[in-house]
Design a protein around this motif. Sequence first.
Motif, mmCIF file in Angstrom:
data_model
loop_
_atom_site.group_PDB
_atom_site.id
_atom_site.type_symbol
_atom_site.label_atom_id
_atom_site.label_comp_id
_atom_site.label_asym_id
_atom_site.label_seq_id
_atom_site.Cartn_x
_atom_site.Cartn_y
_atom_site.Cartn_z
ATOM 1 N N PHE A 87 0.805 -1.227 0.000
ATOM 2 C CA PHE A 87 0.000 0.000 0.000
ATOM 3 C C PHE A 87 0.841 1.282 0.000
ATOM 4 N N PRO A 88 1.952 1.368 0.738
ATOM 5 C CA PRO A 88 2.797 2.557 0.574
ATOM 6 C C PRO A 88 3.446 2.623 -0.807
ATOM 7 N N VAL A 89 3.714 1.469 -1.410
ATOM 8 C CA VAL A 89 4.252 1.462 -2.775
ATOM 9 C C VAL A 89 3.235 2.073 -3.732
ATOM 10 N N LEU A 90 1.990 1.632 -3.630
ATOM 11 C CA LEU A 90 0.958 2.180 -4.513
ATOM 12 C C LEU A 90 0.693 3.656 -4.216
ATOM 13 N N ALA A 91 0.745 4.035 -2.950
ATOM 14 C CA ALA A 91 0.519 5.441 -2.593
ATOM 15 C C ALA A 91 1.590 6.344 -3.181
ATOM 16 N N ALA A 92 2.796 5.801 -3.398
ATOM 17 C CA ALA A 92 3.910 6.606 -3.904
ATOM 18 C C ALA A 92 3.972 6.675 -5.424
ATOM 19 N N VAL A 93 3.059 5.997 -6.123
ATOM 20 C CA VAL A 93 3.080 6.040 -7.590
ATOM 21 C C VAL A 93 2.973 7.474 -8.114
ATOM 22 N N PRO A 94 2.069 8.331 -7.595
ATOM 23 C CA PRO A 94 2.048 9.716 -8.090
ATOM 24 C C PRO A 94 3.376 10.452 -7.872
ATOM 25 N N ASP A 95 4.053 10.173 -6.779
ATOM 26 C CA ASP A 95 5.360 10.794 -6.532
ATOM 27 C C ASP A 95 6.385 10.303 -7.548
ATOM 28 N N MET A 96 6.345 9.002 -7.863
ATOM 29 C CA MET A 96 7.242 8.453 -8.874
ATOM 30 C C MET A 96 6.972 9.083 -10.233
ATOM 31 N N LEU A 97 5.708 9.208 -10.598
ATOM 32 C CA LEU A 97 5.371 9.774 -11.897
ATOM 33 C C LEU A 97 5.831 11.225 -12.001
ATOM 34 N N ALA A 98 5.695 11.981 -10.919
ATOM 35 C CA ALA A 98 6.166 13.378 -10.926
ATOM 36 C C ALA A 98 7.679 13.426 -11.093
ATOM 37 N N PHE A 99 8.390 12.541 -10.415
ATOM 38 C CA PHE A 99 9.849 12.475 -10.552
ATOM 39 C C PHE A 99 10.219 12.112 -11.986
ATOM 40 N N HIS A 100 9.531 11.132 -12.547
ATOM 41 C CA HIS A 100 9.797 10.723 -13.921
ATOM 42 C C HIS A 100 9.593 11.882 -14.892
ATOM 43 N N ARG A 101 8.473 12.593 -14.740
ATOM 44 C CA ARG A 101 8.207 13.710 -15.655
ATOM 45 C C ARG A 101 9.312 14.761 -15.563
ATOM 46 N N ALA A 102 9.786 15.016 -14.361
ATOM 47 C CA ALA A 102 10.832 16.023 -14.172
ATOM 48 C C ALA A 102 12.148 15.613 -14.821
ATOM 49 N N HIS A 103 12.308 14.312 -15.074
ATOM 50 C CA HIS A 103 13.549 13.811 -15.672
ATOM 51 C C HIS A 103 13.327 13.325 -17.106
ATOM 52 N N GLY A 104 12.201 13.704 -17.705
ATOM 53 C CA GLY A 104 11.957 13.378 -19.103
ATOM 54 C C GLY A 104 11.621 11.929 -19.367
ATOM 55 N N VAL A 105 11.137 11.207 -18.350
ATOM 56 C CA VAL A 105 10.777 9.798 -18.504
ATOM 57 C C VAL A 105 9.311 9.714 -18.886
ATOM 58 N N ASP A 106 9.010 9.041 -19.997
ATOM 59 C CA ASP A 106 7.621 9.016 -20.467
ATOM 60 C C ASP A 106 6.808 7.955 -19.738
ATOM 61 N N GLU A 107 5.483 8.022 -19.927
ATOM 62 C CA GLU A 107 4.579 7.146 -19.178
ATOM 63 C C GLU A 107 4.792 5.679 -19.527
ATOM 64 N N ASP A 108 5.166 5.389 -20.764
ATOM 65 C CA ASP A 108 5.385 4.001 -21.142
ATOM 66 C C ASP A 108 6.483 3.372 -20.289
ATOM 67 N N LEU A 109 7.569 4.103 -20.048
ATOM 68 C CA LEU A 109 8.635 3.581 -19.192
ATOM 69 C C LEU A 109 8.179 3.481 -17.742
ATOM 70 N N SER A 110 7.339 4.420 -17.305
ATOM 71 C CA SER A 110 6.803 4.341 -15.947
ATOM 72 C C SER A 110 5.995 3.061 -15.762
ATOM 73 N N ARG A 111 5.200 2.727 -16.759
ATOM 74 C CA ARG A 111 4.409 1.497 -16.687
ATOM 75 C C ARG A 111 5.303 0.265 -16.665
ATOM 76 N N LYS A 112 6.390 0.299 -17.429
ATOM 77 C CA LYS A 112 7.315 -0.845 -17.423
ATOM 78 C C LYS A 112 7.973 -1.014 -16.060
ATOM 79 N N VAL A 113 8.254 0.095 -15.376
ATOM 80 C CA VAL A 113 8.792 0.014 -14.015
ATOM 81 C C VAL A 113 7.815 -0.721 -13.111
ATOM 82 N N LEU A 114 6.537 -0.370 -13.219
ATOM 83 C CA LEU A 114 5.529 -0.939 -12.328
ATOM 84 C C LEU A 114 5.152 -2.367 -12.689
ATOM 85 N N ALA A 115 5.428 -2.796 -13.933
ATOM 86 C CA ALA A 115 5.118 -4.173 -14.311
ATOM 87 C C ALA A 115 5.850 -5.174 -13.427
ATOM 88 N N ASP A 116 6.973 -4.776 -12.871
ATOM 89 C CA ASP A 116 7.724 -5.656 -11.974
ATOM 90 C C ASP A 116 6.907 -5.994 -10.731
#
Length: 302
Positions: A87-116
Amino acid sequence: MTQDLPQPGAVKAYSAPDAADVRELLLDWCGALPEDADDAVAALAALDADAVEGADRRYQSIVADMGGTQWIPWPRSPEAHPLLGLFPVLAAVPDMLAFHRAHGVDEDLSRKVLADLGEKLRLNRRLHGHAALDVAPWFTRHLRGSLYQLGRLQFGVEGPGPKPFAGMHIRGEGGPLTREAVRESVEWAMEFFPAAFPDRYAGPDDLEFVCESWLLDPRLREWLPERSNIPGFGALFDLQGEGDPAGNRSDLWRFVFGRTEDTPVEDLPGDNTLQRSVMAGIKAGVTWQNRRGRLNLHRLAL
């Protein structure tokens, strides 16, 4: 270990995921099994006040160190709440996505991270016969933006200092570990990390690729058939140091046989070539070891 975690709400308000969030994230973002999503929703409803506080404190440890290069040693989830770490992992997904956007990481790569996450839930179901996440701390780097799935391999910004090395990790469900797939992943990483983290890597020459795994045990070449991709993967690395003489039963039982470490040898499956080869070594007295190695780029013609 719990006492080392931040207090509830110390860094940022904990936005606990509700049932709809849990289901959507697990099914749509993580590719989890429907039964794991169902069990996670039920587990969420069963959390008591102490468990919610534990989830909050774990979440605080993530957002307190976004971009951090070390895994956070969370305490083991209580037996009554085997999905607490989810549950803390899922709660932190918006924080991860914001970090990714700030570093030019697109949503497709974000989804691949979470597939694990979906994969590890499936593995836990095979290991334990029910929904669990016994490796929840593994995801503290995914959510802090320091681990990425680039093709066949995962790469993590790891180690201390201003120029960390790139750790290489191999998902079990990632497909064949061919030389071509490894090369494509490494080429991607050599482009990705300097672009996403220019403060750490001036260019591809700054990257040192390091892997630590049972896949690097050179004795596998003696037991696996020549057509196997695993010895070829191990041969790409210059080994560093010696392996632990005690071996690494935990990873072998988990990732090769899909069984818990307490499973007797005679009860291990032999359903595929890898299992039969590793078992033959065990019966011959081989203590399989994790080995650490530095990727030799010349062997990939890079």
